[in-house]
Scaffold this motif. Structure first.
Motif, PDB file in Angstrom:
ATOM      1  N   PHE A 187       0.845  -1.258   0.032  1.00 47.49           N
ATOM      2  CA  PHE A 187       0.011  -0.104  -0.201  1.00 47.49           C
ATOM      3  C   PHE A 187       0.756   1.350  -0.080  1.00 47.49           C
ATOM      4  O   PHE A 187       1.630   1.469   0.641  1.00 47.49           O
ATOM      5  N   MET A 188       0.787   2.113  -1.086  1.00 45.49           N
ATOM      6  CA  MET A 188       1.688   3.318  -1.208  1.00 45.49           C
ATOM      7  C   MET A 188       1.526   4.012   0.060  1.00 45.49           C
ATOM      8  O   MET A 188       0.340   4.570   0.537  1.00 45.49           O
ATOM      9  N   THR A 189       2.725   4.685   0.653  1.00 47.93           N
ATOM     10  CA  THR A 189       2.518   5.640   1.831  1.00 47.93           C
ATOM     11  C   THR A 189       2.512   6.854   1.275  1.00 47.93           C
ATOM     12  O   THR A 189       3.145   7.252   0.100  1.00 47.93           O
ATOM     13  N   VAL A 190       2.300   7.972   1.940  1.00 53.65           N
ATOM     14  CA  VAL A 190       2.321   9.510   1.699  1.00 53.65           C
ATOM     15  C   VAL A 190       3.733   9.509   1.538  1.00 53.65           C
ATOM     16  O   VAL A 190       4.155  10.443   0.456  1.00 53.65           O
ATOM     17  N   LYS A 191       4.879   8.994   2.353  1.00 55.10           N
ATOM     18  CA  LYS A 191       6.204   9.309   1.854  1.00 55.10           C
ATOM     19  C   LYS A 191       6.521   8.648   0.508  1.00 55.10           C
ATOM     20  O   LYS A 191       7.217   9.692  -0.108  1.00 55.10           O
ATOM     21  N   GLU A 192       6.091   7.819   0.028  1.00 58.23           N
ATOM     22  CA  GLU A 192       6.266   7.119  -1.091  1.00 58.23           C
ATOM     23  C   GLU A 192       5.533   8.028  -2.404  1.00 58.23           C
ATOM     24  O   GLU A 192       6.420   8.342  -3.234  1.00 58.23           O
ATOM     25  N   ALA A 193       4.639   8.473  -2.015  1.00 60.75           N
ATOM     26  CA  ALA A 193       3.904   9.505  -3.155  1.00 60.75           C
ATOM     27  C   ALA A 193       4.507  10.483  -3.243  1.00 60.75           C
ATOM     28  O   ALA A 193       4.591  11.200  -4.169  1.00 60.75           O
ATOM     29  N   ALA A 194       4.971  11.394  -1.988  1.00 61.93           N
ATOM     30  CA  ALA A 194       5.782  12.687  -2.133  1.00 61.93           C
ATOM     31  C   ALA A 194       6.944  12.435  -2.734  1.00 61.93           C
ATOM     32  O   ALA A 194       7.432  13.286  -3.374  1.00 61.93           O
ATOM     33  N   CYS A 195       7.789  11.269  -2.587  1.00 59.93           N
ATOM     34  CA  CYS A 195       9.059  11.008  -3.329  1.00 59.93           C
ATOM     35  C   CYS A 195       8.661  10.909  -4.699  1.00 59.93           C
ATOM     36  O   CYS A 195       9.476  11.740  -5.437  1.00 59.93           O
ATOM     37  N   GLN A 196       7.656  10.393  -5.177  1.00 66.26           N
ATOM     38  CA  GLN A 196       7.424  10.471  -6.628  1.00 66.26           C
ATOM     39  C   GLN A 196       7.016  11.710  -7.199  1.00 66.26           C
ATOM     40  O   GLN A 196       7.446  12.091  -8.231  1.00 66.26           O
ATOM     41  N   LEU A 197       6.052  12.335  -6.400  1.00 68.11           N
ATOM     42  CA  LEU A 197       5.914  13.847  -6.816  1.00 68.11           C
ATOM     43  C   LEU A 197       7.086  14.824  -6.800  1.00 68.11           C
ATOM     44  O   LEU A 197       7.232  15.686  -7.592  1.00 68.11           O
ATOM     45  N   PHE A 198       8.031  14.525  -5.942  1.00 68.03           N
ATOM     46  CA  PHE A 198       9.150  15.376  -5.772  1.00 68.03           C
ATOM     47  C   PHE A 198      10.165  15.072  -7.002  1.00 68.03           C
ATOM     48  O   PHE A 198      10.932  16.026  -7.497  1.00 68.03           O
ATOM     49  N   GLU A 199      10.139  13.752  -7.569  1.00 69.08           N
ATOM     50  CA  GLU A 199      11.017  13.452  -8.790  1.00 69.08           C
ATOM     51  C   GLU A 199      10.288  14.224  -9.759  1.00 69.08           C
ATOM     52  O   GLU A 199      10.821  14.893 -10.850  1.00 69.08           O
ATOM     53  N   ILE A 200       8.719  14.327  -9.986  1.00 73.77           N
ATOM     54  CA  ILE A 200       8.344  14.897 -10.878  1.00 73.77           C
ATOM     55  C   ILE A 200       8.384  16.326 -11.120  1.00 73.77           C
ATOM     56  O   ILE A 200       8.906  17.099 -12.404  1.00 73.77           O
ATOM     57  N   ILE A 201       8.512  17.277 -10.050  1.00 72.09           N
ATOM     58  CA  ILE A 201       8.508  18.329 -10.217  1.00 72.09           C
ATOM     59  C   ILE A 201       9.884  18.999 -10.557  1.00 72.09           C
ATOM     60  O   ILE A 201      10.210  20.019 -11.151  1.00 72.09           O
ATOM     61  N   LYS A 202      10.728  18.295 -10.208  1.00 74.87           N
ATOM     62  CA  LYS A 202      12.428  18.595 -10.629  1.00 74.87           C
ATOM     63  C   LYS A 202      12.281  18.702 -12.192  1.00 74.87           C
ATOM     64  O   LYS A 202      13.003  19.707 -12.641  1.00 74.87           O
ATOM     65  N   ASN A 203      11.453  18.048 -12.885  1.00 70.17           N
ATOM     66  CA  ASN A 203      11.395  18.353 -14.512  1.00 70.17           C
ATOM     67  C   ASN A 203      10.384  19.238 -14.721  1.00 70.17           C
ATOM     68  O   ASN A 203      10.072  19.331 -16.017  1.00 70.17           O
ATOM     69  N   LYS A 204       9.529  19.630 -13.760  1.00 74.39           N
ATOM     70  CA  LYS A 204       8.492  20.480 -14.228  1.00 74.39           C
ATOM     71  C   LYS A 204       8.283  21.781 -13.334  1.00 74.39           C
ATOM     72  O   LYS A 204       7.694  21.876 -12.490  1.00 74.39           O
ATOM     73  N   PRO A 205       9.502  22.638 -13.723  1.00 76.98           N
ATOM     74  CA  PRO A 205       9.580  23.822 -12.740  1.00 76.98           C
ATOM     75  C   PRO A 205       8.551  24.931 -12.914  1.00 76.98           C
ATOM     76  O   PRO A 205       8.549  25.684 -11.667  1.00 76.98           O
ATOM     77  N   ASP A 206       7.728  24.906 -13.708  1.00 75.60           N
ATOM     78  CA  ASP A 206       6.914  26.093 -13.856  1.00 75.60           C
ATOM     79  C   ASP A 206       5.543  26.115 -13.637  1.00 75.60           C
ATOM     80  O   ASP A 206       4.485  26.672 -14.064  1.00 75.60           O
ATOM     81  N   THR A 207       5.183  25.042 -12.746  1.00 79.18           N
ATOM     82  CA  THR A 207       3.719  24.775 -12.345  1.00 79.18           C
ATOM     83  C   THR A 207       3.399  25.612 -11.208  1.00 79.18           C
ATOM     84  O   THR A 207       1.840  25.546 -11.091  1.00 79.18           O
ATOM     85  N   GLY A 208       3.901  25.973 -10.511  1.00 78.17           N
ATOM     86  CA  GLY A 208       3.540  26.721  -9.134  1.00 78.17           C
ATOM     87  C   GLY A 208       3.617  25.811  -8.044  1.00 78.17           C
ATOM     88  O   GLY A 208       3.780  26.184  -6.676  1.00 78.17           O
ATOM     89  N   ILE A 209       3.798  24.407  -8.099  1.00 69.93           N
ATOM     90  CA  ILE A 209       4.228  23.469  -7.193  1.00 69.93           C
ATOM     91  C   ILE A 209       5.504  23.090  -7.057  1.00 69.93           C
ATOM     92  O   ILE A 209       6.124  22.896  -8.125  1.00 69.93           O
ATOM     93  N   THR A 210       5.972  23.521  -5.840  1.00 72.04           N
ATOM     94  CA  THR A 210       7.426  23.296  -5.660  1.00 72.04           C
ATOM     95  C   THR A 210       7.715  22.350  -4.485  1.00 72.04           C
ATOM     96  O   THR A 210       6.653  21.911  -4.029  1.00 72.04           O
ATOM     97  N   LYS A 211       8.915  22.256  -4.193  1.00 73.16           N
ATOM     98  CA  LYS A 211       9.314  21.256  -2.968  1.00 73.16           C
ATOM     99  C   LYS A 211       8.599  21.851  -1.609  1.00 73.16           C
ATOM    100  O   LYS A 211       8.491  21.255  -0.569  1.00 73.16           O
TER     101      LYS A 211
END
Lengths: 267, 267
Positions: A187-211
């Motif tokens: 079962f995916m944890t919030v930690k795991e989900a946050a890590c995946q999101l963190f990877e994604i925002i590295k490549n998408k810098p201009d969305t308003g969503i940051t670390k």
């Protein structure tokens, strides 16, 4: 009659009185066991209902349900589903098949994460489209769900992220073999989900969503040991919320004062 | 302890087993009676619970709740709310106040229209932001909710429209008098909502939503006498769905085959 009965989110007593009456009178009761889980297992449910349950796994629900439905022409059969019974496409499909067989159906609704997520203080009518975050593998890292989060965010809407669960998934090696072997449930944890999101925002810098964007992690919503945490996305990567199920919310950039006040207790 | 207990959507038996246990053990039980209604009234609930209920109107919930909350420091008090208890902002506010008074709180979730709307076959994860349609008057015809419907529609998302209810609204004449007089309760029907939408699209021709766009009308969701109708917006203006509560859905332009198959039965 074929009954689809929602069990709600916490423990055995989150079934409705109507649902419990149905469970007690039915000839056969199946427990759907792969789209979600309660904080208690089959044994606790059986003890509370005073009857035995048949576990319905993915194979039964998706491929072998016709036999059950046809039996429901003669007998009363219930399928118990965690949350609300119509949260997953599988169950809508099941109802259509039941109708084709001329089987009468009754749905007993209950709470689902789709409405109970409001326990964190974010208002339901400020949520946009819900997304699902799938487990990444070495070779498969889909991120299309992130575009939906961004679209909600840009309209000042919150996003509920449902986190992947893997129950009775065949191992890759066994796919080509006659005897299926299954992975341990995960079962995916919030930690795991946050890590995946963190990877994604590295490549998408201009969305308003940051670390530094705030996220809300939730676990075991509706149960006494429910846990809620407000963290930056960065910090959420290290946030332990205990046993499953977990969900993650990416709040809108501008929050209502009441939302801010309520969220503050989870910081 | 202060309990917020969701009653679900249909009748007395839609309360959860956990909720019923709380109702039976509490020193005082209030019934919130202005944000929504069940298909049964206070008398039926009292008979089922075997105890009397205190009706909590808007004045009590919004202005005079502090007294109740402070009492909950000493006693067990429950507030019963139709649907899920956190659907309305009022109740989040109440929880914050309870915390300020140091009162322990427990929430018992239940089904709400926000998840039970899936009974029409439209998938929950294809819904965008929910909107509320207010009653128009001669001089006040707000239509900003329509822009949200259009934004959902343009992203191929369904919109759940919650329809206005007026319970214990002071009459305009009595606003300036010492003794308040109240209007008869009224609940917007899908017919009335469709008529207002029809007026709006006359002035907004390029949204993709026309008089021929399909709409789904729902009434008494979760009750045995639940009713669902699939009609063009034009035809929905003449669609009788009986007693309240009603809701309206404006589906996305492109539907999933399973959604289409399921909706077809309501044509």
């Amino acid at each position: 009659m074929f009954y689809l009965v929602g069990l709600g989110l916490g423990d055995a007593k989150d079934i409705t009185v109507k649902g419990l009456e149905i469970v007690k009178k039915c000839d056969k009761v199946l427990l759907e066991a792969y789209t979600s889980i309660l904080t208690v297992g089959k044994d606790a449910l059986e003890e509370f209902y005073g009857r035995s349950l048949i576990v319905a796994d993915r194979e039964l629900c998706e491929s072998n349900i016709d036999e059950v439905l046809q039996e429901a022409n003669e007998k009363d059969i219930a399928l118990l589903v965690v949350g609300d019974p119509l949260g997953a496409t599988t169950h809508t499909d099941m109802l259509l098949r039941a109708q084709q067989f001329g089987v009468k159906i009754q749905i007993v609704h209950n709470a689902s994460i789709m409405n109970a997520v409001s326990c964190c203080g974010l208002q339901l009518y400020n949520f946009g489209e819900t997304v699902s975050i799938p487990y990444w593998t070495e070779t498969w890292k889909p991120d299309s769900f992130f575009d939906k989060i961004v679209q909600n965010y840009s309209r000042n809407l919150h996003t509920l992220c449902l986190l992947d669960i893997k129950v009775k998934e065949p191992t890759e090696e066994s796919l080509t073999k006659k005897v299926r072997q299954y992975m341990d449930p995960k079962f995916m944890t919030v930690k795991e989900a946050a890590c995946q999101l963190f990877e994604i925002i590295k490549n998408k810098p201009d969305t308003g969503i940051t670390k530094d964007s705030l996220c809300v992690g939730l676990s075991r919503v509706g149960a006494p040991e429910q846990s809620i945490a407000l963290r930056s996305l960065d910090a959420m990567r290290r946030c332990e919320l205990g046993a499953p199920l977990h969900s993650l919310v990416v709040p809108a950039p501008q929050l209502h004062p009441l939302e801010l006040d309520y969220l503050a207790q989870f910081r």
